[in-house]
Scaffold this active site. Structure first.
Site, PDB file in Angstrom:
ATOM      1  CG  ASP A 479      38.071 -14.182  62.841  1.00 59.92           C
ATOM      2  OD1 ASP A 479      38.373 -13.214  62.128  1.00 59.92           O
ATOM      3  OD2 ASP A 479      38.609 -15.300  62.727  1.00 59.92           O
ATOM      4  CG  ASP A 549      44.320 -15.664  58.976  1.00 61.56           C
ATOM      5  OD1 ASP A 549      44.288 -15.347  60.179  1.00 61.56           O
ATOM      6  OD2 ASP A 549      43.299 -15.849  58.298  1.00 61.56           O
TER       7      ASP A 549
HETATM    8  C1  GLA Z   1      40.093 -16.401  60.450  1.00 60.18           C
HETATM    9  C2  GLA Z   1      41.164 -16.117  61.474  1.00 60.18           C
HETATM   10  C3  GLA Z   1      41.923 -17.381  61.801  1.00 60.18           C
HETATM   11  C4  GLA Z   1      40.961 -18.428  62.295  1.00 60.18           C
HETATM   12  C5  GLA Z   1      39.864 -18.646  61.286  1.00 60.18           C
HETATM   13  C6  GLA Z   1      38.796 -19.548  61.827  1.00 60.18           C
HETATM   14  O1  GLA Z   1      40.643 -16.712  59.215  1.00 60.18           O
HETATM   15  O2  GLA Z   1      42.006 -15.114  61.024  1.00 60.18           O
HETATM   16  O3  GLA Z   1      42.912 -17.118  62.768  1.00 60.18           O
HETATM   17  O4  GLA Z   1      40.442 -18.028  63.537  1.00 60.18           O
HETATM   18  O5  GLA Z   1      39.240 -17.428  60.905  1.00 60.18           O
HETATM   19  O6  GLA Z   1      37.788 -19.776  60.906  1.00 60.18           O
END
Ligand code: GLA
Length: 742
Positions: A479, A549
């Site tokens: 990420d 997300d």
């Molecule tokens: C980001 C990702 C999510 C999740 C969060 C965790 O926002 O896109 O899918 O993994 O981080 O903190």
């Protein structure tokens, strides 16, 4: 040819021979040419596209043709076609935006490139590499244009090397990867844009005289607002099945820029490359600057072939393990966020195995002890398992998964740090920041300065150590949750601060490459707070990408639609999550959520214990169905049937390469007062074959498309007469499985 030029060509030739020695020895197909004849033609070609350059009588390289592949080259010698600089330079007679702008060692700001030779290397049966050498007519500045043709996939990749052989440093201010010219009456550009949770929207506009710029200046998590791809329609707006369309994308995880400049004559020049914004690059003596690749293709029959070509190319060359299947995973993120412990996770793992999942993915929150990662305010950077939540460590969870026949995956964000962390306490100078300025945080975090070799080692080690110390990790979600602010580095010298943007991305790509080489069988997902990092520079090292997300299926229909113009389903992770959706607040049926996710790479973010028995049974069946259709969805050709931007109903289908199966997805995006009865005309089937039509993933035995059940239809019928059935209810979807008879 001057001695210096001849020298340079020989060095280049040797380099390439060395690099591709094995291929060349086995294939023995190498064509070399370094002639200086006036009007020499160089053709770079794929199945449908020819890009033709000429060397004019003043020894300049010019583009004379971009378009449908023409077999007979000799005809191009009969008349003079309008000619455009192949790689425009600043400071001489060129008065438009230039591909290359250099301040030479003596302060001269102009560049004039001359052709010195070219060679064509058949790298392997699927790739032809054309290398065109240019040199400034006065200065020892060497520029090499590289074109890699993938003839069968119909994709071209261009990049440029700029070498300083002057006596002192030079400064590069513009350094495009590609400079293409077009002549048409009208030009239409489609851009892909958005923001967190609403990525990859599409907008088209007609170009007017002057310049249109599509760019990102974010540096890291670069694609949060704009995506590094565009469609260009010549003469008419982009249509699905007709008209000339060019699709282009930059293989680069950093800031990018596309400029579209319509000049006084109505000609269009498109420059594609790294964004030069704040990025002046000093090149020392004998140093070489290499641009990222710009990938493009051309179609005379609308945009559908553009997407299909990119998808086929990506499955073979552009995405890690693009020819393999993907696991159906359950992710605990939306199910638990940071609030979990061993017991809770084991329960989820247990449920996951019973429902037919193949992998469990442990998301954020598993690390940090002095500053436990129980929220997003602290702990990032401290990659030690949190002893309170997970007293038996990661191996215990891997083992719990193994016992139940599941693989195990884990989340990391190795480029970032919370100020409240042991890492930051130890290395406050490791972050991107400007002196005398406040260290501004996003999501409470700072970015590690990857121009610093020590930091590069740290980032690589985070991932490497995790995989070495925990054998059995099969999946890594990588990420990256913020973009660059205060672009300063305590590692780079004062006169090279502007290198940060580019050095960061180059270092990142090297780390990704090293990791993916060492762990070819571990699946890596590129996530960046949603879809902030989807590009073919990164994707060579990643198997999957997280496009948003936002798992709200209605939003996802648009995000998936936009993403798939350039990026195929094989990497497009799509998850079912809870209703009402945590981001949009919208309530949608489980079936609608599943159908959207079945159209990509299926996963789930929902805790099975939050489901009713009925929902569990439905989910179990949907997962079992996905196992049957996954190969067609992930490896099939995509045909868009109805656009969600143009009608209240959207439809698209995947057709297996041998045309024996197709999966057709239909979604109502806006409910109408009366039912929607738009006919869908299937595509890509074998007209001669007989197909059965079955509605799958139903909630009951009742079916919208019941009229087609238990009958056979020819591919010709389904494509010409089409299928007509009503869709009425809010958030209604219909998935059809079309199959030939065994
Ligand atoms: C980001 C990702 C999510 C999740 C969060 C965790 O926002 O896109 O899918 O993994 O981080 O903190």
């Amino acid at each position: 040819m001057s001695e210096a030029n001849a020298d340079y060509l020989t060095t280049k030739k040797n380099e390439y021979h060395e690099k591709y020695k094995n291929v060349l020895i086995s294939l023995c197909v190498v064509t070399l040419s370094a002639s200086m004849d006036a009007k020499e033609l160089i053709r770079i070609t794929t199945e449908n596209l020819s890009l033709i350059y000429q060397v004019n009588d003043r020894n300049r390289l010019e583009q004379i043709y971009f378009g449908k592949n023409i077999g007979n080259m000799s005809e191009f010698e009969k008349v003079s076609l309008p000619a455009y600089p192949a790689y425009s330079t600043y400071g001489t007679n060129h008065v438009f935006e230039a591909a290359l702008r250099v301040t030479h060692a003596d302060g001269n700001t102009s560049t004039e490139l001359m052709y010195t030779g070219h060679q064509i290397v058949q790298e392997d049966p699927g790739r032809v590499h054309t290398i065109i050498s240019l040199k400034d007519e006065y200065y020892d500045l060497y520029t090499t244009l590289h074109f890699r043709a993938y003839p069968e996939e119909d994709i071209l990749e261009q990049w440029v090397e700029i070498q300083n052989r002057e006596k002192k440093n030079i400064v590069l201010s513009d350094f495009a990867s590609s400079d293409l010219s077009f002549t048409a009456g009208k030009y239409f550009v489609t851009q892909f844009y958005g923001d967190w949770s609403e990525e990859m929207n599409m907008k088209e506009q007609e170009l007017s005289p002057g310049m249109k710029v599509i760019d990102s200046k974010l540096g890291v998590r670069t694609h949060q607002y704009t995506h590094p791809c565009f469609l260009l329609g010549l003469e008419q707006p982009v249509q699905e099945l007709s008209g000339e369309v060019i699709g282009g994308t930059l293989a680069w995880p950093g800031s990018f820029r596309f400029t579209f400049e319509v000049n006084n004559d109505g000609k269009l020049r498109v420059l594609s490359g790294i964004n030069p914004y704040g990025s002046a690059y000093t090149l020392g003596k004998n140093e070489t600057f290499t641009t990222p690749g710009f990938l493009f293709t051309y179609s005379k029959n609308g945009v559908q072939p553009v997407s299909q070509k990119f998808h086929r190319w990506a499955r073979k060359y552009g995405i890690k393990n693009g020819d393999k299947d993907r696991d159906i995973l359950l992710n605990n993120w939306e199910a638990t966020y940071f609030d979990f412990d061993e017991e809770k996770l084991v329960r989820i793992i247990d449920d996951a195995s019973q429902m037919g999942f193949e992998l469990f993915l442990l998301d954020d929150g598993w690390f940090g002890n002095k500053h436990p990662r129980n929220g997003d305010t602290q702990g990032l950077g401290d990659w030690q398992t949190n002893r309170e939540k997970l007293p038996n460590g990661i191996p215990f969870l891997i083992n719990e998964c193994k016992k139940r026949g599941l693989k195990f995956g884990i989340w990391v964000e190795p480029e970032m740090v919370n100020p409240k962390s042991e890492l930051y306490e130890k290395h406050p100078d490791w972050v991107i920041a400007q002196p005398h300025r406040e260290r501004t945080v996003q999501r409470n975090q700072l970015i590690l300065d990857l121009s610093n070799p020590e930091v590069q080692k740290f980032v690589y080690d985070v991932v490497d150590r995790l995989l070495v110390e925990n054998p059995g990790i099969d999946y890594v979600k990588w990420d990256c949750n913020r973009f660059v602010g205060n672009p300063g580095s305590s590692w780079l010298p004062a006169d090279k601060q502007s290198h940060l943007w580019i050095d960061y991305s180059n270092a990142l790509l090297k780390i990704m490459e090293k990791v993916s080489r060492k762990y070819p069988d571990v699946t890596f997902m590129a996530c960046s707070g949603g879809g902030g990092r989807i590009d073919y520079g990164s994707m060579r090292h990643f198997d999957e990408y997280w496009i948003s997300d936002n798992n709200d299926p209605l939003q996802r229909i648009f995000t998936q639609w936009g993403t798939q113009y350039f990026f195929p389903a094989i990497g497009l992770a799509s998850h079912v999550s809870v209703s009402p959706n945590h981001i949009s607040g919208r309530s949608t049926p489980l079936k609608y959520r599943f159908d959207v996710a079945l159209a990509g790479k299926l996963g789930m973010d929902l805790q099975p214990s939050q489901m009713t028995e009925e929902e569990k049974v439905f989910s179990k069946n949907a997962i079992a169905l996905y196992k049957e259709i996954r190969s067609t969805v992930l490896h099939g050709d995509l045909y868009r049937l109805l656009s969600p931007y143009e009608s209240n109903r959207t439809a698209y289908m995947y057709v297996a390469q041998d045309k024996s199966e197709a999966i057709v997805f239909n979604f109502l995006v806006r409910k109408e007062i009366k039912s929607n009865t738009q006919t869908i005309y299937l595509q890509g089937l074998d007209p001669e074959q007989q197909y059965s039509v079955e509605e799958v993933n139903r909630v009951s035995s009742w079916s919208r498309s019941a009229a087609y059940k238990d009958k056979l239809f020819s591919g010709e019928y389904l494509m010409t007469v089409g299928m007509t059935f009503p869709m009425y209810n809010e958030y209604e979807s219909v998935v059809l499985r079309i199959k030939t008879q065994e």
